[in-house]
Scaffold this active site. Structure first.
Site, PDB file in Angstrom:
ATOM      1  N   THR A 179      11.764  -6.855  -5.069  1.00  0.00           N
ATOM      2  CA  THR A 179      12.158  -6.323  -6.368  1.00  0.00           C
ATOM      3  C   THR A 179      13.513  -5.610  -6.332  1.00  0.00           C
ATOM      4  O   THR A 179      14.290  -5.709  -7.291  1.00  0.00           O
ATOM      5  CB  THR A 179      11.063  -5.375  -6.883  1.00  0.00           C
ATOM      6  OG1 THR A 179       9.804  -6.034  -6.785  1.00  0.00           O
ATOM      7  CG2 THR A 179      11.302  -4.993  -8.327  1.00  0.00           C
ATOM      8  N   ALA A 236       7.820  -3.162   1.219  1.00  0.00           N
ATOM      9  CA  ALA A 236       7.571  -2.591  -0.115  1.00  0.00           C
ATOM     10  C   ALA A 236       8.060  -1.158  -0.235  1.00  0.00           C
ATOM     11  O   ALA A 236       7.922  -0.369   0.698  1.00  0.00           O
ATOM     12  CB  ALA A 236       6.106  -2.645  -0.505  1.00  0.00           C
ATOM     13  N   LYS A 281       2.202 -14.030   6.065  1.00  0.00           N
ATOM     14  CA  LYS A 281       2.118 -12.621   5.673  1.00  0.00           C
ATOM     15  C   LYS A 281       0.770 -12.388   5.002  1.00  0.00           C
ATOM     16  O   LYS A 281       0.472 -12.985   3.971  1.00  0.00           O
ATOM     17  CB  LYS A 281       3.249 -12.250   4.707  1.00  0.00           C
ATOM     18  CG  LYS A 281       3.069 -10.851   4.106  1.00  0.00           C
ATOM     19  CD  LYS A 281       4.143 -10.452   3.129  1.00  0.00           C
ATOM     20  CE  LYS A 281       3.679  -9.245   2.325  1.00  0.00           C
ATOM     21  NZ  LYS A 281       4.690  -8.806   1.342  1.00  0.00           N
TER      22      LYS A 281
END
Lengths: 76, 271
Positions: free
Chosen positions: B224, B201, B114
């Site tokens: 997250t 994200a 990535k």
């Protein structure tokens, strides 16, 4: 180099940004073993060049060498 | 979903094996999870298990030379069972990112990586000039870069031409949990891409993962949203289900939107 013919018994290295000393004649494999790391789980950069795992025992360290030893950690 | 546009007609029956392939490797799970920010390795491993993810992202960092016996991620998440996708998090130049991935390739022995090249710390927004440069060099060196990028359909095409094996537009800033801010551009990227598209994200909760999949993305990458949930393992399960639900919804072809009501019960035969 016009230095004393007797080599210093210890080489001065920089390992992950910190000063480190090891016996003259040591290879990268020796360094990794001395630190206590499993070579299968780390990667080594030697003076800004990748040191392939298969060659770690062949690369003899020299005074002033800089090494980065990395592994995988949690990340996104 | 936006306005009245309907999803493209499904090409795969929803009950058939629905896999996706990146750079010749085929996966069933469309959820990629990060391994940062967890309380401990046990919780991290449990969340990966609950998510059903077959790929996890990992960072490359210096070993702690003064504590070489400290537990390592590889002791808890087996790289033989779960594909490790090394990232370049924290890199702000193409040069740093390439250096990091060369080390990652040596550490892991694989080429699927990535790439992310960041532009500034405050937003962690990608620097596309450096990202494009790094993509070209990595592709020439035999890497298979999945590339974090802006939600810009033109930039996505340029990355693909440069050798990106997947394009991964942000839905919102990394770690923000704000959800997918620009569904139009994500849809345009999906429609134009010949390589897999994953939202990387910005997802904060399950419905937002479903939105990404309903837009036609091949997958979603998050960290997250799971790691900072009060119960990360349960949120990992929620994300798995949301990604599956969104995928099924996309393949089903959603109904058209109407401006007013349309009764579901017959109007005839009323008493």
């Amino acid at each position: 180099m016009t230095r004393n013919d007797t080599p210093s018994p210890l080489l001065s290295l920089t390992v992950n940004g910190e000063p480190h000393r090891i016996e003259a004649g040591a290879t990268i494999a020796d360094l990794v073993a001395k630190i206590g790391l499993d070579p299968a789980k780390v990667a080594v950069e030697h003076n800004a060049e990748i040191a392939p795992r298969s060659t770690l025992a062949d690369i003899v360290l020299r005074d002033g060498d800089s090494l980065e030893i990395v592994h995988f950690v949690g990340g996104g | 979903m936006t306005d009245t546009a309907s999803a493209p007609a499904p090409t795969t029956p929803a009950d058939a094996a629905d896999t996706w392939t990146v750079a010749g490797r085929t996966f069933t799970s469309r959820l990629i999870v990060g391994t940062g920010k967890y309380k401990d390795f046990e919780q991290n491993a449990a969340a990966v298990e609950a998510s059903g993810a077959e790929i996890v992202t990992v960072a490359v960092r210096r070993v702690n030379v003064s504590d070489p016996k400290a537990p390592m991620l590889t002791d808890y998440i087996d790289p033989k069972k779960i594909t490790y996708l090394p990232n370049t998090a924290g890199c702000f130049t193409a040069e740093d990112a390439i250096r990091t991935l060369r080390l990652a390739r040596e550490a892991g022995g694989w080429d699927l990586v990535k790439l992310e090249v960041l532009g500034e710390a405050r937003t962690l927004y990608p620097d596309m000039r450096e990202t494009l440069k790094a993509t070209e060099i990595l592709a020439k060196e035999g890497f298979l870069p999945m590339v974090y990028c802006v939600d810009d359909p033109i930039a996505a095409k340029q990355l693909e031409e440069a050798g990106a094996v997947a394009v991964m537009p942000l839905g919102a800033p990394i770690g923000s949990g704000l959800g997918i801010q620009n569904q139009v551009t994500v849809r345009l990227i999906v429609e134009g891409a010949k390589v897999p598209v994953l939202v990387d994200a910005g997802v904060g909760t399950a419905s937002e993962a479903a939105v990404a999949m309903e837009l036609g993305c091949d997958g979603v990458l998050m960290n997250t949203a799971i790691a900072e949930a009060k119960n990360p393992v349960r949120m990992a399960l929620a994300m798995r289900l949301a990604v599956e639900a969104g995928r099924h919804a996309y393949l089903s072809g959603r109904m058209a939107k109407r401006r007013y009501a349309d009764p579901s019960s017959p109007l005839s035969g009323m008493i």
